[in-house]
Design a protein around this motif. Structure first.
Motif, PDB file in Angstrom:
ATOM      1  N   PHE A  10       0.813  -1.113   0.174  1.00 36.09           N
ATOM      2  CA  PHE A  10       0.037  -0.438  -0.679  1.00 36.09           C
ATOM      3  C   PHE A  10       0.938   1.201  -0.093  1.00 36.09           C
ATOM      4  O   PHE A  10       0.486   2.132  -0.517  1.00 36.09           O
ATOM      5  N   ILE A  11       1.722   0.833   1.149  1.00 41.22           N
ATOM      6  CA  ILE A  11       2.963   2.600   0.510  1.00 41.22           C
ATOM      7  C   ILE A  11       3.540   2.458  -0.453  1.00 41.22           C
ATOM      8  O   ILE A  11       3.594   3.944  -1.090  1.00 41.22           O
ATOM      9  N   GLU A  12       3.638   1.390  -0.895  1.00 44.76           N
ATOM     10  CA  GLU A  12       4.344   1.230  -2.360  1.00 44.76           C
ATOM     11  C   GLU A  12       3.422   1.951  -3.450  1.00 44.76           C
ATOM     12  O   GLU A  12       3.797   2.400  -4.201  1.00 44.76           O
ATOM     13  N   TYR A  13       2.607   1.479  -3.732  1.00 46.90           N
ATOM     14  CA  TYR A  13       1.227   2.376  -4.091  1.00 46.90           C
ATOM     15  C   TYR A  13       1.065   4.077  -4.010  1.00 46.90           C
ATOM     16  O   TYR A  13       0.709   4.321  -5.072  1.00 46.90           O
ATOM     17  N   MET A  14       1.071   3.981  -2.298  1.00 44.99           N
ATOM     18  CA  MET A  14       0.396   5.519  -2.234  1.00 44.99           C
ATOM     19  C   MET A  14       2.649   6.046  -3.232  1.00 44.99           C
ATOM     20  O   MET A  14       1.799   7.838  -3.306  1.00 44.99           O
ATOM     21  N   LYS A  15       3.207   6.056  -2.625  1.00 41.39           N
ATOM     22  CA  LYS A  15       4.207   6.529  -3.752  1.00 41.39           C
ATOM     23  C   LYS A  15       4.271   6.621  -4.619  1.00 41.39           C
ATOM     24  O   LYS A  15       4.661   8.293  -5.903  1.00 41.39           O
ATOM     25  N   ILE A  16       4.010   5.642  -5.432  1.00 40.98           N
ATOM     26  CA  ILE A  16       3.494   6.351  -7.437  1.00 40.98           C
ATOM     27  C   ILE A  16       2.636   6.911  -7.377  1.00 40.98           C
ATOM     28  O   ILE A  16       2.410   8.129  -8.570  1.00 40.98           O
ATOM     29  N   HIS A  17       1.551   6.755  -6.687  1.00 42.89           N
ATOM     30  CA  HIS A  17       0.134   8.025  -6.774  1.00 42.89           C
ATOM     31  C   HIS A  17       1.168   9.294  -7.094  1.00 42.89           C
ATOM     32  O   HIS A  17       0.592   9.867  -7.645  1.00 42.89           O
ATOM     33  N   LEU A  18       1.811   9.029  -5.184  1.00 38.54           N
ATOM     34  CA  LEU A  18       2.132  11.096  -5.429  1.00 38.54           C
ATOM     35  C   LEU A  18       3.319  11.347  -6.400  1.00 38.54           C
ATOM     36  O   LEU A  18       2.841  12.410  -7.131  1.00 38.54           O
ATOM     37  N   ILE A  19       3.760  10.150  -6.996  1.00 35.34           N
ATOM     38  CA  ILE A  19       4.603  10.290  -8.513  1.00 35.34           C
ATOM     39  C   ILE A  19       3.501  11.078  -9.399  1.00 35.34           C
ATOM     40  O   ILE A  19       4.152  11.610 -10.503  1.00 35.34           O
ATOM     41  N   SER A  20       2.141  10.041  -9.877  1.00 29.06           N
ATOM     42  CA  SER A  20       1.392  10.945 -10.664  1.00 29.06           C
ATOM     43  C   SER A  20       1.302  12.398 -11.236  1.00 29.06           C
ATOM     44  O   SER A  20       0.574  13.004 -11.293  1.00 29.06           O
ATOM     45  N   LEU A  21       0.519  12.580  -9.337  1.00 30.86           N
ATOM     46  CA  LEU A  21      -0.352  13.812  -8.512  1.00 30.86           C
ATOM     47  C   LEU A  21       0.814  15.197  -9.626  1.00 30.86           C
ATOM     48  O   LEU A  21       0.600  16.088  -9.879  1.00 30.86           O
ATOM     49  N   ASN A  22       2.134  14.852  -8.895  1.00 31.36           N
ATOM     50  CA  ASN A  22       3.044  15.879  -9.410  1.00 31.36           C
ATOM     51  C   ASN A  22       3.401  15.375 -10.962  1.00 31.36           C
ATOM     52  O   ASN A  22       3.802  16.953 -11.136  1.00 31.36           O
ATOM     53  N   GLN A  23       3.386  14.850 -11.452  1.00 33.76           N
ATOM     54  CA  GLN A  23       3.272  14.895 -13.295  1.00 33.76           C
ATOM     55  C   GLN A  23       2.087  15.655 -13.422  1.00 33.76           C
ATOM     56  O   GLN A  23       2.351  16.160 -14.127  1.00 33.76           O
ATOM     57  N   ASP A  24       1.098  15.297 -12.794  1.00 31.14           N
ATOM     58  CA  ASP A  24       0.067  16.184 -12.661  1.00 31.14           C
ATOM     59  C   ASP A  24      -0.313  17.851 -12.614  1.00 31.14           C
ATOM     60  O   ASP A  24      -1.180  18.051 -12.994  1.00 31.14           O
ATOM     61  N   PHE A  25       0.206  17.499 -11.818  1.00 31.99           N
ATOM     62  CA  PHE A  25       0.680  19.340 -11.252  1.00 31.99           C
ATOM     63  C   PHE A  25       1.105  19.850 -11.679  1.00 31.99           C
ATOM     64  O   PHE A  25       0.867  20.881 -12.275  1.00 31.99           O
ATOM     65  N   ASP A  26       2.281  19.512 -12.621  1.00 33.17           N
ATOM     66  CA  ASP A  26       2.867  20.020 -13.896  1.00 33.17           C
ATOM     67  C   ASP A  26       2.348  20.536 -14.873  1.00 33.17           C
ATOM     68  O   ASP A  26       3.078  20.688 -15.502  1.00 33.17           O
ATOM     69  N   GLY A  27       1.657  19.572 -15.505  1.00 30.24           N
ATOM     70  CA  GLY A  27       0.830  19.519 -16.620  1.00 30.24           C
ATOM     71  C   GLY A  27      -0.276  21.570 -16.663  1.00 30.24           C
ATOM     72  O   GLY A  27      -0.332  22.359 -15.892  1.00 30.24           O
ATOM     73  N   LYS A  28      -0.828  21.065 -18.126  1.00 27.98           N
ATOM     74  CA  LYS A  28      -1.557  22.646 -18.145  1.00 27.98           C
ATOM     75  C   LYS A  28      -2.620  22.304 -17.680  1.00 27.98           C
ATOM     76  O   LYS A  28      -3.453  22.356 -18.489  1.00 27.98           O
TER      77      LYS A  28
END
Length: 65
Positions: A10-28
């Motif tokens: 579950f922690i590994e999933y949250m870490k991957i989800h956080l990466i995805s959110l950061n990528q989304d934040f960098d989007g337009k």
């Protein structure tokens, strides 16, 4: 080979989800959407921190590196 517990998975999933959110934040996205994404990032970081602390204070150990 390290076997991950359900908690570790579950922690590994949250870490991957956080990466995805950061990528989304960098989007337009517009400001309102970025504020929403930032809230999700903050919440995920908090939950990840709490989960890691719980595991480190129990019989399960997790290296959050």
């Amino acid at each position: 080979m390290t076997t991950l517990t359900k908690s570790s998975k579950f922690i590994e999933y949250m870490k991957i989800h956080l990466i995805s959110l950061n990528q989304d934040f960098d989007g337009k996205y517009n400001t309102e959407t970025k504020i929403h994404i930032q809230g999700q990032i903050d919440a995920t970081r908090h939950l990840l921190s709490v989960a890691t602390d719980i595991m480190n204070n129990s019989n399960e150990r997790y290296d959050n590196e």
